[in-house]
Write a protein that holds these residues in place. Structure first.
Motif, mmCIF file in Angstrom:
data_model
loop_
_atom_site.group_PDB
_atom_site.id
_atom_site.type_symbol
_atom_site.label_atom_id
_atom_site.label_comp_id
_atom_site.label_asym_id
_atom_site.label_seq_id
_atom_site.Cartn_x
_atom_site.Cartn_y
_atom_site.Cartn_z
ATOM 1 N N GLU A 95 34.957 -32.842 -53.554
ATOM 2 C CA GLU A 95 34.271 -31.816 -52.778
ATOM 3 C C GLU A 95 34.223 -32.181 -51.297
ATOM 4 O O GLU A 95 34.563 -31.357 -50.426
ATOM 5 C CB GLU A 95 32.839 -31.633 -53.303
ATOM 6 C CG GLU A 95 31.977 -30.691 -52.464
ATOM 7 C CD GLU A 95 32.477 -29.256 -52.419
ATOM 8 O OE1 GLU A 95 32.041 -28.513 -51.520
ATOM 9 O OE2 GLU A 95 33.307 -28.873 -53.270
ATOM 10 N N THR A 98 37.186 -31.700 -48.710
ATOM 11 C CA THR A 98 37.640 -30.346 -48.373
ATOM 12 C C THR A 98 37.201 -29.876 -46.984
ATOM 13 O O THR A 98 37.572 -28.786 -46.559
ATOM 14 C CB THR A 98 37.141 -29.332 -49.424
ATOM 15 O OG1 THR A 98 35.701 -29.259 -49.377
ATOM 16 C CG2 THR A 98 37.568 -29.723 -50.829
ATOM 17 N N TRP A 141 45.280 -34.478 -47.452
ATOM 18 C CA TRP A 141 44.614 -33.336 -48.086
ATOM 19 C C TRP A 141 44.779 -32.073 -47.244
ATOM 20 O O TRP A 141 45.178 -31.025 -47.758
ATOM 21 C CB TRP A 141 43.130 -33.624 -48.313
ATOM 22 C CG TRP A 141 42.509 -32.591 -49.221
ATOM 23 C CD1 TRP A 141 42.355 -32.671 -50.570
ATOM 24 C CD2 TRP A 141 41.998 -31.305 -48.830
ATOM 25 N NE1 TRP A 141 41.786 -31.507 -51.053
ATOM 26 C CE2 TRP A 141 41.558 -30.659 -50.011
ATOM 27 C CE3 TRP A 141 41.874 -30.640 -47.617
ATOM 28 C CZ2 TRP A 141 41.009 -29.379 -50.002
ATOM 29 C CZ3 TRP A 141 41.333 -29.358 -47.601
ATOM 30 C CH2 TRP A 141 40.904 -28.750 -48.786
ATOM 31 N N TYR A 145 46.915 -28.667 -47.901
ATOM 32 C CA TYR A 145 46.219 -27.379 -47.936
ATOM 33 C C TYR A 145 46.947 -26.357 -47.069
ATOM 34 O O TYR A 145 47.149 -25.206 -47.477
ATOM 35 C CB TYR A 145 44.778 -27.545 -47.456
ATOM 36 C CG TYR A 145 43.891 -26.364 -47.769
ATOM 37 C CD1 TYR A 145 43.201 -26.292 -48.977
ATOM 38 C CD2 TYR A 145 43.731 -25.314 -46.859
ATOM 39 C CE1 TYR A 145 42.383 -25.210 -49.272
ATOM 40 C CE2 TYR A 145 42.914 -24.234 -47.139
ATOM 41 C CZ TYR A 145 42.245 -24.188 -48.349
ATOM 42 O OH TYR A 145 41.445 -23.114 -48.637
ATOM 43 N N ARG A 199 33.643 -27.367 -45.367
ATOM 44 C CA ARG A 199 33.646 -27.958 -46.706
ATOM 45 C C ARG A 199 33.484 -26.868 -47.768
ATOM 46 O O ARG A 199 32.559 -26.059 -47.713
ATOM 47 C CB ARG A 199 32.531 -28.989 -46.827
ATOM 48 C CG ARG A 199 32.474 -29.717 -48.160
ATOM 49 C CD ARG A 199 31.589 -30.948 -48.050
ATOM 50 N NE ARG A 199 32.149 -31.912 -47.107
ATOM 51 C CZ ARG A 199 31.495 -32.990 -46.657
ATOM 52 N NH1 ARG A 199 30.256 -33.221 -47.038
ATOM 53 N NH2 ARG A 199 32.091 -33.827 -45.807
#
Length: 240
Positions: A95, A98, A141, A145, A199
Motif C-alpha cells: 500500500e 503506491t 514501482w 505504473y 497513495r
C-alpha cells in the motif's frame, strides 16, 4: 528567474506558509502577465487539484532595480501545495509504495531519477520522492505504473474501462483545456508537464506551469495545438 529557500516556512504576501518560492522573470513576455493569467484560468477549472498562487512584484537586488517578476509558490509536495502523501524510504509495503509521487515530463531530462516510458518514449523524471529518499523498489514501482497506463491506452483492444483504472480523466481534460485556451504548446515538446499520484489513488494531471513563451500568441496554424501531447492523442479520441 530566481528560486528562494527560506530558513523556515513563512507566509508571503498572504499566501500559505512555505519554504520554497519562485521569482519568475517572464523574460520573453513583454506583458509580464501571461503566467498569472494562465494560472488564474487553471484555478477556475474544478478538475485540477492545485495551481501555484502568486503576485506581481518589483525586484530590487543590492539597490539595483531588476524588473517586474511574478512571485509564486514552487511546485512541491506539501499540504498547501501538491497535497499528496510525502514518502519515506521505508514506504515499501504494497500500500505505502503506491504514493505519493510527483513526476515531470521534460525533454531536458536532467533529474537524477528518470526513465523513458515504454510506448511513447516520454522523458519522465521523478521530482518527489527526491534522490535522498527514493529507493530502487519505489523507482521501479512508479516506472511500471506509468508503463501500465501506456499499455492500457495503446495496446490493441484498449478500452476506456481499462485506462480509467489508472488516470483521473477530469484532471487530464482540464489540464489540456488550460493549454489550449492559452495557446501554449509546452506539453507537445514536452516541457514542464507535471503529474502526481497519491497513495492508493490514480495519476492526476498537473500542476500547470510555464506560460511565458508563445503563450496567448497566434503562433500555431491549427485550432488545437496539443492533440498529440503526452497521452492526449488516445484520450481525446476516445468516444466515451
Amino acid at each position: 528567474p530566481y528560486a528562494i529557500k527560506l530558513d523556515k516556512k513563512a507566509e508571503v504576501l498572504g499566501m500559505p506558509k512555505g519554504k520554497r518560492w519562485v521569482l519568475l522573470a517572464n523574460y520573453v513576455d513583454k506583458t509580464c502577465i501571461r503566467n498569472s493569467v494562465a494560472f488564474e484560468i487553471a484555478r477556475r477549472l474544478e478538475g485540477l487539484d492545485w495551481t501555484p498562487r502568486g503576485y506581481h512584484v518589483d525586484v530590487i537586488l543590492n539597490g539595483v532595480f531588476m524588473g517586474n517578476y511574478y512571485l509564486c509558490e514552487q511546485i512541491r509536495v506539501d499540504e498547501d501545495r501538491v497535497n499528496i502523501q510525502e514518502m519515506e524510504s521505508t514506504d515499501l509495503d504494497p500500500e505505502s509504495i503506491t504514493g505519493g509521487y510527483l513526476l515531470e515530463i521534460d525533454k531536458t531530462f536532467d533529474e537524477v531519477n528518470k526513465f523513458h516510458s515504454s510506448i511513447r518514449n516520454m522523458p519522465f523524471m521523478i521530482k518527489e520522492p527526491d534522490e535522498d529518499v527514493l529507493t530502487a523498489d519505489q523507482f521501479n514501482w512508479i516506472q511500471n505504473y506509468v508503463n501500465t497506463i501506456e499499455n492500457a491506452l495503446y495496446a490493441s483492444g484498449s478500452t476506456t474501462e481499462g485506462y480509467l483504472q489508472y488516470v483521473d480523466l477530469d484532471s487530464f481534460i482540464d489540464y489540456w483545456l488550460v493549454y489550449e485556451l492559452t495557446s501554449t504548446g509546452e506539453p507537445t515538446h514536452p516541457k514542464s508537464v507535471y503529474m502526481h499520484k497519491d497513495r492508493g489513488g490514480k495519476v492526476h494531471a498537473g500542476p500547470v506551469w510555464d506560460f511565458d513563451y508563445f503563450t496567448f500568441q497566434p503562433y500555431y496554424n491549427t485550432a488545437l495545438i496539443n492533440t498529440n501531447a503526452v497521452w492526449n492523442d488516445r484520450i481525446i479520441n476516445d468516444a466515451t
